[in-house]
Structure formats: structure tokens, C-alpha cells
Design a protein around this motif. Structure first.
Motif, PDB file in Angstrom:
ATOM      1  N   SER A  86      -4.035   5.131  12.300  1.00 47.23           N
ATOM      2  CA  SER A  86      -3.440   4.519  11.108  1.00 47.23           C
ATOM      3  C   SER A  86      -2.039   5.046  10.822  1.00 47.23           C
ATOM      4  O   SER A  86      -1.677   6.151  11.205  1.00 47.23           O
ATOM      5  CB  SER A  86      -4.333   4.826   9.904  1.00 47.23           C
ATOM      6  N   LEU A  87      -1.284   4.230  10.125  1.00 46.59           N
ATOM      7  CA  LEU A  87       0.075   4.589   9.714  1.00 46.59           C
ATOM      8  C   LEU A  87       0.265   4.104   8.278  1.00 46.59           C
ATOM      9  O   LEU A  87      -0.337   3.112   7.871  1.00 46.59           O
ATOM     10  CB  LEU A  87       1.108   3.900  10.618  1.00 46.59           C
ATOM     11  N   PRO A  88       1.128   4.773   7.511  1.00 45.94           N
ATOM     12  CA  PRO A  88       1.311   4.354   6.114  1.00 45.94           C
ATOM     13  C   PRO A  88       2.198   3.123   6.005  1.00 45.94           C
ATOM     14  O   PRO A  88       3.311   3.185   5.486  1.00 45.94           O
ATOM     15  CB  PRO A  88       1.940   5.590   5.447  1.00 45.94           C
ATOM     16  N   MET A  89       1.715   2.028   6.545  1.00 45.73           N
ATOM     17  CA  MET A  89       2.458   0.765   6.505  1.00 45.73           C
ATOM     18  C   MET A  89       1.473  -0.366   6.255  1.00 45.73           C
ATOM     19  O   MET A  89       0.270  -0.176   6.313  1.00 45.73           O
ATOM     20  CB  MET A  89       3.207   0.522   7.814  1.00 45.73           C
ATOM     21  N   ASP A  90       2.018  -1.562   6.002  1.00 47.77           N
ATOM     22  CA  ASP A  90       1.142  -2.696   5.720  1.00 47.77           C
ATOM     23  C   ASP A  90       0.931  -3.559   6.972  1.00 47.77           C
ATOM     24  O   ASP A  90       1.325  -3.162   8.086  1.00 47.77           O
ATOM     25  CB  ASP A  90       1.684  -3.519   4.528  1.00 47.77           C
ATOM     26  N   LEU A 130      -4.207  -0.210   3.379  1.00 50.32           N
ATOM     27  CA  LEU A 130      -3.811   1.194   3.353  1.00 50.32           C
ATOM     28  C   LEU A 130      -2.392   1.329   2.798  1.00 50.32           C
ATOM     29  O   LEU A 130      -2.177   1.968   1.776  1.00 50.32           O
ATOM     30  CB  LEU A 130      -3.881   1.764   4.779  1.00 50.32           C
ATOM     31  N   TYR A 165       6.741  -0.120   5.737  1.00 52.84           N
ATOM     32  CA  TYR A 165       6.240   1.187   5.305  1.00 52.84           C
ATOM     33  C   TYR A 165       5.910   1.182   3.815  1.00 52.84           C
ATOM     34  O   TYR A 165       6.599   0.541   3.025  1.00 52.84           O
ATOM     35  CB  TYR A 165       7.296   2.267   5.550  1.00 52.84           C
ATOM     36  N   TRP A 166       4.879   1.926   3.459  1.00 49.10           N
ATOM     37  CA  TRP A 166       4.627   2.132   2.045  1.00 49.10           C
ATOM     38  C   TRP A 166       5.819   2.867   1.445  1.00 49.10           C
ATOM     39  O   TRP A 166       6.431   3.716   2.081  1.00 49.10           O
ATOM     40  CB  TRP A 166       3.348   2.960   1.841  1.00 49.10           C
TER      41      TRP A 166
END
Lengths: 302, 302, 302, 302, 302, 302
Positions: E119-123, E30, E128-129
Motif C-alpha cells: 500500500s501507498l498513501p495515495m488514492d 486509504l 497522494y493523500w
């Protein structure tokens, strides 16, 4: 300027179960986006940068008072982490027994590499606290709204960390923060009410669960700690009282301002961790200082 | 815990030449790797995390005292930035005249978008201050060496920023920091000397140029500000005096400790910037507070 | 410019106990703030940027020599990580058996997703190495002080990682770094002594524990590896010897400079990990190269 | 391990027009995502981490050879920046004349605060180079594709920076990088061709403009610098020749491998910048070293 | 502009074994550098910024079509994470039982502190993305090469995450992404072929393992999902068909374009997690909305 | 899933005065903490992660509808930047005339190096947008409060950027965002009102200046654009109307929901910038596509 005290706002019990991973989780309340570093620095910068304060000084005084308190909060979170980390690895100075072997599996390896089993300005995922977390538009209403949101977000984080940790050191600390952070939630709500007339306190509690559900918080509320705002100053910031007054939204009791700070408790002396050379690797002789102290008439004991 | 004062350590003159880009450069001394946020937070975390402090309390007390002072340093740098930014764009609430038009060419656009012409916790390149700047190994000798290096690096930055800015607001502030940061350089050198017996103060000055080359610094030295270490505490940290004593390496005068803080000067009231809705966009009526104040017996003027 | 050798400074034993989390911890010594990427890049940039070097060339030569060595250090740390990661997941190309299933619980998932069980330029917490770790004020004394501090900090990290890992691959590598990094500590101390006359070497060891406490380090010291500084150059940097001379502070033996590099050992050939398609997914036919090699008269075996 | 040489791959002319902002832009080619730090570190880590190399050694050797060359590229970009920054502020040690006053308006204030008018591992926007820029999947085809893309992206950046700067120091350096980086583009294309049979070199040039459009690049091509790949090693990496052979896609001339490195040119001695205390603030006496050198039989001049 | 649908491209089965650490690993797909946020945002920015599109509209249309699809990919990865996290901690609103106690040992504590098990916008490492992951040179050939590389890198990540997770929710989702991301690999290869005449599709598969090795992917291929490119638009982007045509490199079947989107499946309703106050802490009464809905003639059920 | 349209919500005039630094400032509204990337991604993740949505679907539908609109906002800000950057450097493919020479003095060098005079996901200081800007606690009330604050903060940024730029392209775009973002402020206020009964809309406007002070905004309000919320969906999210109804706090007019999206205007075709090889460097022949199009029966013009 500030004056610093060698005292914590509360007495922290020794942990029953020192835990490296509980300590790692609690880092969120210190260096997380919604941690105490954020509340401290937001209000601190807002206090330095406040334009036109003469006209609206009660708001300035309120922000300054709360900024003063937040310093004690980073302190108490740090000490809770430090106590939980005390003794979690093998003590001794012989490296060959791999005293830190367990640490490779712990959540925060920097507690053992970058610090001597002690707190760091980072969150539970190892992200460092950053100045990007400071909001300060200079517009009073917007800054107050931000602060109100920040404190609600911080409260959510405290509630969740509470649900993660069972040790009394951790829970006492979080219970205290729930009450005092809860007071800050209400304070910014009241400030918005004073500025706009909108009944912002009626949005509370946010999240919806009451502080009464947390036994340690409840105990502090019985001591009225949800009611009294300290100026955290010897002489200044008294106009906070023009905002912090009236009934508390939780129980209707009267809110009031106390000049200065709580008396507090002595900061705990943290055990040495010799495997980390902390504080010193070997045979420092404190007698050197004892002799000097005697000569200079300064109290020194060891 | 701390007590906060509504006072700055020095009196800052109003700028002759408000300058957006000077202010942007000075951010380095606030939020840079070697800025005051770094000195403040390094010593603050070292104080919270200090293990085995009982045995070596004079070192703990010294770090606490200096930590206390650094708060006043982030404050005075912030105010210098704020004064230099006051009035640099067109005043007024009509957006159609593009009051901030010049700002698109300035070095720090966040001074106009993210703050209301005020300081931010970032450096001169716009990098946010980060907790990564905190060093705290827990080993006393290594932490002291770090602090000594940090203060020398900070001094180099101050010297260079001084060379960039001519305005008296800026130079008075930097001159003050050179003297007080210079005291901290010496203090950590003396601490290392006490701990190891090595004549670390003989490495000074670092960089080699003396503070006497900076007229504003020289003036503060004539007031003995390079000699007196404050405890920045009402009751604690007195054992700092077991380290901070003996001759100053610059001029051989005796170093001494003063309990508490300097008296200081009232924090300046910063002008409103209505084009930025700072502090508020329109017609707030301070009379509301005046009435409340009267009722509550609290002093309130506007 | 450089010339690269397909050799490591030491012979690394195969791991007894390959361990994903030991490897994850060792990343600190590679990509951490005090890891070998930092020492390499600090001295490399200081060498490129050195102003007025003609006047003070011995310092320039010393920094260049050490910069040269640090490349071999990132190499040896990488190989140690790679060996520890070899074979930690199930081998094979069938994805349906979930050969990487265990990796979801390991400390560093990027070892399996971003690399093929191999080193990455990040620390033990997954923070990438950054150019922010490079310090280069251009002031010689300050840069030397920085380097001295950096090496002491790096030594502390090495000691702590040693205490975390028991495998001989890891300990051999860290023991080697303790000795060679220890030499760099002394080298920068001697440089400061030469520049200022202050007995900086007397601050050592820092942290206080001697390298003799680490058996693998001791073995390398018996080979005099703490005494000989290599120029890591065929022809240049010989004036390092004007600084690196005199007695070693640990044992009083004479320090001396060796032109060039140690002979070293062949870089180990790392096993394939087919489940990661490393190096290639299926049926590459090396005969293609064999034929070409024959035609071109180049040695090629497989 | 490496051996370091005190030589640059080309002779850099002195700038006609030293320029702080050209230097700031050129930082992109050093510390940008597509700068030389990235090419250096990508191939360096790929060389350390290469699994199963025995089977496909020519690819390993090629990556190692190019990794070796990239070190010279970070070097030559740094020196170009340093030369462009030499003398851009007022020389002298009196801080009161504000020798760095102009720097508050320059694009990169860290050139004056964090370094002594010298290069930093950051890009043209002040973003530090980071290990996140390293790609190393371990899958050979994918890594080669990455490297091919990286070099094409790097070429685009070089072309654009060329279009920004007119000074001969800058253009000579960029012209050189266009040719050598161009060779690396072709090398990775040829590697993909060898591995897969697909005519990847036919995708070139990318971007479409030929290196012949850049007069400084053309001059280097006339010296055949687009044809000869150096192993950048005394003894190793000779199997590169199994890939680097056949016609060059630009002009059909034969590609060939040269063992070792180009002879190069002495690294320029950079002027002191005394206003930045670089290298030292005042009266260091090089005679000290002269006496030592005589005693030790080492050549030393000043 | 877009139109949003409350539907996912596939039907996600409920997890057999909800797993916090599988969910943490899937975050890579994601918010990782090669995750769906990256593909979405690369093509989205390339579509906004495309200069001279009139001349080469088929390429523009292709990029727009794929950009449209990627939104559904961040959606389906998020839902897979959310399903895997559903119910992994104890349900209930009493904090004293420490319902989140296990989470201190999980890989991603932010799933419990910053989100409500979502979900979170991280790997997978918690990075973080960032917008730094977007490449957009504006040069068509270079951007297409980037996109081709990005999709191959993304495919490698998907293959590896597949090898980490066994649950059908996870594998169905990854299988789907392998097929659709695989189509994008081929699409950019074909685009490069159209632009340059080079047979880029012959480089595939990259990594070498075929999608047929993944049973869930194979199933989607049997539905021809590797053959049909959707325009993800009601009326636009039809010229994609000038590129997406001809045989598929895997099986030689004809590629074709479908206007619009797949029909999809309703987005699953995610269970409440009351211990996280998600969605609300207590007694919200949906009847309020029911009454309104009735009055306004809007369908509302609960 | 989404469907993408090749249309912008408004018609953007061509700039009178293309300006690189205005474009650089406007980046704040795209990639800043309070930019459109943040609003888009906050609501998008909140929509994917919404637990227990069945019970409170009108809130879910509202968030989804607004998430849908925000995509058009990143689009319109990007195009405004792109138009302002069109033609700001010299056109042509000869690099020797230094067509990008002026760019070394511009605020954002990445507009010329990393993109082809086009938008990037970063703010006005060059900070990349990051996933750290996404807030999603899962608690409905807290998320709504966040969104309300985010939109107020975004509005402050828009007002300030408006005050920086005078060009009609820029002002038309910002005026539009003020109205539509203003609608989102009110929408989240109304949502909080519905959930809690507190009159949150009475806190508006925040900052205090009305949108009527911005002529371009006023024009859009005359078209009722502050009153109509689009579902930005063909079939879904209709229960938004249970929240978005009743009087608008600015003028008392009735708020109403419109299914789908505004019709919009064709996306502008951006000029080529050949000096940046954008879109292609030289002689691509579109006739190739024309022939194919004819054969496939697809419309294609150039």
C-alpha cells in the motif's frame, strides 16, 4: 555554463517491440522522485549553492562531475522512451481513420496529446517532476548521505524497471544506468568514507543483487564503465580524483578519473509522426534552407 | 551529453545590501513558471524529442543552442540569490543566541531550513518548479510559438523583478538576462519568420518598454551581447546560423553566430555559514586532502 | 454577472458506443492545461482584471465575448463525457453483483467513485485543473499573444483527441470545438494585428492541418459557425466588432458579430445510474413536488 | 450557455486605504477551498452532471440558479481585490526608480509579477484553486449535504476575513457575500428539508454569530437581499421556487424567487498601472479605433 | 501519545483471486480524499487543536475516541491491499525473466516500483493523500457538520468500491468499514443533535442504501459492531458516552460505549517478494538474532 | 490498532511571548518534508507493509516502536504551535473592531482562516504535508538507510528551527525532539550495523553539532531520554531490544528498551478564542451534559 554535444553516451538499438506501456513505465527513470531529473537537479543545485567550497574542493569537484554526467542520463532515458514510442500509432495525416484510437487504452495519454509520442518530465504514474525533489541542506556530510541514499533508491528503481521491460532498447539503457548510477553510489560512499572514516562502501550492493545479474550491465562493466569517473568538463573538477580512487567494492579493480567525457554516439534521428503533425503538418520546403546554407557557406543536407 | 565549466557568463558584483526578501523575489526568475528552469527544460526536452529533425535541422540546432545557454542562466540566477543571502543571519555555531531569529519574518523560510541560505528550485511564492511547465507538442510551428511566448512572458517577469530590486548584484544579473533573454525572444521570432514568412519580429518589444531603459542591460548591449548567439557547443548546432542572421529589430545591427560559449568568469566562492553547519560543522582537516593530492600529483590548495 | 440558459450550443447525438476510456481521454479537453476550463478562466480573469479598459475597450469587449462563449464549451464537453459514460456499468441497486467490477480496469476510476459516471475538472491523466493555468500579465499585447498561443495549443489537443475517438457524440462535439476554438484563434490573431499591424493571421492554420479535414467541423463551417462571433451578452461587448471584421483567413468570407448567443438546444436529460445512487437511492416520491407546484402555480412534470 | 453582463451585483466604494496585504488575505474568498471559485464550480459541475433530473427538477433548478449567482461572486471579489491593489506601488514607466521595491515585503508577490496588481485564482497562502475542490457524487442527498457544509464553511471564512479588513471596499463586499452566501446556506438547508423532512434550518446560524452583527450585511438585509433568490436565467430554473419558499429562519419573513438577476451596477474602470505596462507600455493611439467605429457605426469613446 | 498493538480489528481472509487492479482501486479507501487517512487525520488534528474543551468535553472525548479507531482502519485497508498484491508477479531473483513484465499494464505501477507490492498513501488515481484534506475550523458545530459530511462521503466511496471488488478479502474489509464508518456517521449525527436539538440522525442512511444490503456488513452488525463505540484508550475519553447513547437509527437497538479496544486478531505475516528484494535480497542469517535473543532472554523465532 | 492517551510526553511551559511567526516557522517540524508527520507516516506504512517480517522481526519491531513514538511527536509539536498562537489576536465576538487585523501581515493566514489559531498539517511555507513523503521500498536495508537519512535531515531542521525561536515553549519542545529524534538516528544506525556490520553510528553526529549544545536537550539527556527506547506497546515489539542495546555513540552509556510508554503529562486545555467562534459562538449550556452525566453515572465537570 555548459557545452552541449549532439551525442549520447551509448548507442541505443532500435526496439524490437515498440511498446507504449513500457515507455510509460520507463518515465519513472526520467521524471520520478528517483529518476535522472532528480539526480541531475540535486547535484546541479548542490554545485551552485556549495558554501566554503575552497576548503573542501574535492567534494565540490566530485558533485560537479557527477552533475555533468546526469545530463547525459536524462538524455538517454528520453531517447529510449522516444524510440519505444516511435510508430506505435497509425501513421498518416487523415484524422478520420482515428490513427490514435488505441491510445485511449494506453497508460500515458499525454504521450499522444501533450507530446508527439515523446518523453515528458513525469513519472510512470503521470506525476510531474518537481523541485521538491531537490535536497540541499548545505551541510556537506548530510548532503553526501542524501546523495548516497538517492543513488541507492535510484538503483532500486532501475532494477525494478529492468524487470518490467524486455526490449533491447530499454534493457540496454537500463543496464547502462545501473552501471553508471552504480558508480555514483560508490562515489558518494567513498566521499563519506573520506569525510568520516566509516567504511560506507561495505553497505553495498544496495539492494543486495549485484549488477552482474543484469547481462547488459555486465557487458558495460567488462568495458570498465564502473571504474572510470569522467569530469564531464574540459578543464575543471579534477580534484574529484582525490575521492574517486582506490579499489572498487565489487571487484577490487582500481577506480580512476578521466578528464572530459566519453566520446559517445550520434543522437538518433527520430522518425516523423505525421498524424501528430510532428515536426510539421505538410509541405515545408527544405530547399529554402539549402539555398541560404549555400550562400552562408554552412553545411546543410536533407 | 554536456561538458560543465566552473565559470559564470558574467561577473557578479558583491551585494551592497544583502537582502533576504530581494533574494526571495528573485526566486521567481529561477523556479517560476517563466523562470530559467522553465526555459532550460522546455528547450532541453524539445531537443531530445525533436522528430524529423533531419529535414529541418536549423530549427533543431537553434533550440539546442539556446538550451545550452539556459543552463548558464539558472546558474547566474542561483549565484545572485546566494550572494544576496550571504551573511543575512548571525554567524557562529552557538544555537542559543538564536542566530536565525530574524528569519521567521522573512518571505522564504526554506532559505534557512531547507538550504543553507541558498537558492531553491521554487518561485517567489514558494511554489516548486514543476515539469508541468514544459511544453513540447512536437509540432514545430506550435513549439516555436510557445517558445516565443515563453520568452516574452519571461521578459515581463524580469522587467518586474528589476523594478523590485536595487542592489547591483541583482540588477546586473537581471540586466544580463534581459539582454540574453531578449536575444532569445528575437531568435524565436526569426525562426517563426523563416518558417512562415510572417514578420513576427515586428511585434517586439513585448512588453513595450525597450531594454535601453535598463542601464545594466544597455551596458551589455554596448558589448553586442544582444547580437551574438553562441552555439554553446564545441562542434554542433552550427546551422543555427541559418536562422540567426539579418538585422536585429532593435537597432538594425547584424546578428551573428559564435561557435562555443563566452569565456566567462570564475564562479564565486561563497562564504561559509557556520550557524547552518555549511559546509561542515567543525574541525575537518583539509590537510588530509593536501597529502593525498601531493601523492597523486593533483593541484589542491586551501 | 451572468444569466444561465438550460441549453447547449449544439445538439449532441447519443453515443453508438458508450466508452469509458474515450470519456477519460476527452477529459483533456475539459480540465487539461489546454482544455475549456483554461480558456474560460483565462479570459474571465482577464476581463475582471483589465486595467485602463476605457482606452482600449474593443479588446476588452472581445475578451469578454469569448469568455462568455467558453462557458458553453465546458458545458458541451461535460455533456459529451456524461453521455459516453451513461450505461457503461451494470444498472441496479444490488451491490453484491459487483455492478462496477469492470471499472477497476478503466482509465479513470474517479468517474465511478468520485462522480456518478460524470465529468470531473481534471485532464486525461487525472491531474486536476488548477488556477496555475491562468495567465494574466495585464499587459495587453502579452495577454493577447498568450491567448493566441493558448488557442493554438488547445486546437492541437482537440485534433489529437479527435484522432482518438470515433463515436459520433465525441466527434460532433470535437468538430464543433475545432470550429469555434478556431474562430477564437483567428480572433486573437486579428486583435494582435489591430494592435501591432503584424499579419498574425498568416501564421494559420496552426497546427497546419485545416479544419476542413474534419468532416464534423466542415459541416459546422458550412453553417458559417467559423464566421460569426457572438457577444454572449444581451447589451454589452458590442465593440468586439471593431476587431472581429474583415476576411476570414481560411476562406476569405467576411467575419461578423452577432449580439447575444446562438439559440442552442435543450440540455439532454441524463439517465439515472441507480447502482451509484444517482440521483437518489430509492423511493423518492415526486408527487410531493407536484402538489406544491399546483399550489404555487408553477409548472412541474415528471 | 450563459449571457454575460458588464455589471456587478453591488456598487463597490473606492478604498480609503488601498492595502496590498488586505488584498492578499481576501484572495481566500476567491481562490480558497471555501472561496467563490469553489462554490461556482461545485454547483456548475453538479448542474452539468445531474442524472435523473426530470424526476427531481426543483433541486436541479435550485443548484442551477445558485451556480448562476456565484459567477457574480467571483467577479465582485476580484474587483474588490483589484481596487485595493490599485495604486499601491509607484506609478511611472522608469524602472530604475524601483517602483515595485515595496512589493518584496508584501504577502503576495504574484500580484506584481504574475498579474498587474490584480486578482489571481489562488488563496491567501498562494495555493492555486484546484478542481480537487469540486464534490459531485451524483447522489442528491449527499451533494446537498456537501453544499450545505460548503456554504457554512464559506460563511466562516467570510466572517474571519471580515475581521481582518476594515476598509469599506472590503467590508461592503464581504457584507454582501455574507448575506447572499447566507441565503445559499438556507437554500440548501431547505432543500434537505424538502428531501428528508428533517428541520435542517434549525442548525443555523453556523457559525453561531448572526449576520446582524455585521453592519454592512445588516444594511443589505434591510434591502431584503437575504430573502430573494434570483434564477439568474431569462427563462429557466423557475422550479427553484418549489424549494425556496416559506419563512426565513433568521427573521421569519417569507422567502421568494425573482426571475432573472438583480439590475446591478456598471463594472468599475480600473486605473492603469504603467509601471507594470498595464494595459500597454506606451503610446497606443485609440484614434485608430475611433475611426473604425465611426465607419462601422459602433459607439466608441475614450 | 499512543500505544500500538500488533493486531488488526478483524481477521482478513486470504484472497481467492489476488488482483493488482482491485488493490489499486482500494487505494481510494486509504489515501483518497474520503479515505481512512482523511478520517484519521481530521479527527487527530481536531483533537490536538480543540480549544475550550473543558466546557464541552464530551464532544472532545468523542472525537478522540473515533480518532483512535481510525488508525486501525488505515491498518486494515493497507493489509487488504497488501494481501491482494501478494504473489501477483513472478517470484524469484533473476531479473532477466522480467518477473514484473505484467505490471506495465496494471493501474498502479508504483505498487511495483515505489513499494514492494504494498500500500501507498495515495488514492485510486495515484494522487497522494495531502494535509489539504484536513478540516478544522475550531468551531465545534461546523467541525461536527464537516465530520458528519466526511463520514457520509466516505460511506459512499466504500459502497462504490464494494461494488467494484468481489474477492472476500476485499469485501470483508469493506463490509467492516461500512459498519464502523456507519457508526461514525451516526456518532457525529448524534453529536449535532446533542448540540443543537435537530434530529440529524433522521437524514440517514446516506446514500440511501442500507448496510443490510451488504452481506459482509450485515454479519458484523449481527455481532453488534454498529452499536458499540470503543474509547480506544485505557483510561481516557469516557465522556463519549454522554453522546453515544440512545437508540441506533437503523434498528432502534441501544448504543453503548466500551472502554478500550476490541481484542482484534494478529497482523498477518506477509509473504516475501524476492523479485523486489523484499525484505532482503539474499542470505541474511537470522541465527545472529537467535544467539543475541538467547543471551538477552528475549523470545525470538524464525 | 492503537490506544490513545490524553497525555503529552513532556510538560510544555506557557509561552512568555506568544508569537504568530514563531508558530508559523515551527509548522516545518510538523508538516514539513522532514517533519514529524513524515517520520510518523514513513514508519507506520513500513510497519503495515513489511514483507517477510517473521525472518527479521527485530527490525520490524524497532520500526513499529518508533512509529508508535512519532504519534506523540506530532502531538507535542501541535500543542507547542497552539500555545504560541493562543491570544495573539484580540479576544471578543464583535467583528467590527477587526480583531484579526494584524493577521494579514503574519506569515500564515490559514492559522486564522482555516483553523482557530491552531496547527495545520503544512510546513513553514504553507505546503501541505503529502503522502509523497513516504518512502517504503520494502527492501530492508534501503528502508533503514532511508530512515537513517530522514532522521538526520529531521535533526538538521530541528537545529535550525531551534536557532529561530527563543521562547521556552518552543525551545523545550525542540530540545525534546532533538533528544528523541537523536535516539531514532542512533537506532536506525544500529539497525544498519546489525544488518551489515558497518559502523554506521560513527557517522554521528550529523550535522556535526552535538545535542549538548542545546541546553534544553541537555536537560533531557540528563534524564537519560537519549538512552531509553520505548516499545510504545503494551505487549508487542519487544524484539526491538535485539537492536537497541550496547553503548550510545555520544557518551558510551548503555542503551536499553522500556516496555510501554513514558507516563507523560496531561494535555493542556487550550483557551477559547471567541473571535474565531472557537469552540462555540455563544451561549452553549454545559448543564445539559451535567444532567446527563449524573443520570449515566459518568464524571463530568466544567
Amino acid at each position: 555554463m555548459i557545452l552541449k554535444m549532439d551525442r549520447l553516451p551509448i548507442e541505443l538499438p532500435k526496439p524490437n517491440n515498440p511498446s507504449p506501456n513500457d515507455a510509460a513505465a520507463i518515465q519513472e527513470l526520467l521524471g520520478g522522485k528517483f529518476g535522472e531529473m532528480s539526480t541531475l537537479m540535486n547535484y546541479t543545485y548542490q554545485s551552485f549553492n556549495f558554501r566554503g567550497r575552497k576548503k573542501v574542493r574535492p567534494f565540490y569537484d566530485l558533485i560537479c562531475s557527477i552533475a555533468g554526467e546526469e545530463y547525459g542520463h536524462i538524455e538517454v532515458v528520453s531517447y529510449a522512451i522516444n524510440l519505444l514510442l516511435t510508430g506505435v500509432t497509425k501513421r498518416g495525416i487523415d484524422p478520420t481513420i482515428a490513427p490514435l484510437a488505441d491510445a485511449v487504452d494506453f497508460r500515458n495519454t499525454h504521450h499522444y496529446i501533450a507530446s508527439a509520442q515523446a518523453s515528458l518530465p513525469m513519472d510512470s504514474m503521470g506525476h510531474y517532476w518537481t523541485g521538491d525533489n531537490v535536497f540541499n541542506s548545505g551541510n556537506l556530510k548530510l548532503d553526501l548521505l542524501h546523495n548516497f541514499f538517492l543513488e541507492c533508491g535510484a538503483r532500486a528503481n532501475k532494477m525494478r524497471v529492468y524487470e518490467m521491460v524486455s526490449d533491447p532498447t530499454a534493457r540496454t539503457m537500463v543496464g547502462y544506468l545501473l552501471v553508471r548510477g552504480g558508480l555514483h553510489v560508490v562515489a558518494y560512499a567513498k566521499a563519506l568514507e573520506k569525510l568520516t572514516g566509516v567504511a560506507v562502501t561495505k553497505l553495498l550492493p544496495m539492494p543486495e543483487l549485484s549488477n552482474n545479474a543484469f547481462p547488459e550491465a555486465k557487458k558495460f562493466m567488462e568495458q570498465k564503465l564502473h571504474l572510470e569517473l569522467y569530469t564531464f568538463s574540459q578543464e575543471d573538477y579534477k580534484q574529484s580524483a582525490l575521492i574517486w580512487n582506490g579499489p572498487h567494492p565489487d571487484d577490487g579493480q582500481e577506480c580512476y578519473v578521466v578528464d572530459g567525457s566519453p566520446k559517445g554516439f550520434p543522437a538518433p534521428d527520430l522518425d516523423e509522426e505525421p498524424q501528430l503533425n510532428a515536426p510539421i503538418g505538410d509541405d515545408f520546403d527544405p530547399q529554402v534552407f539549402a539555398d541560404m546554407a549555400k550562400k552562408m557557406g554552412i553545411k546543410y543536407e536533407y
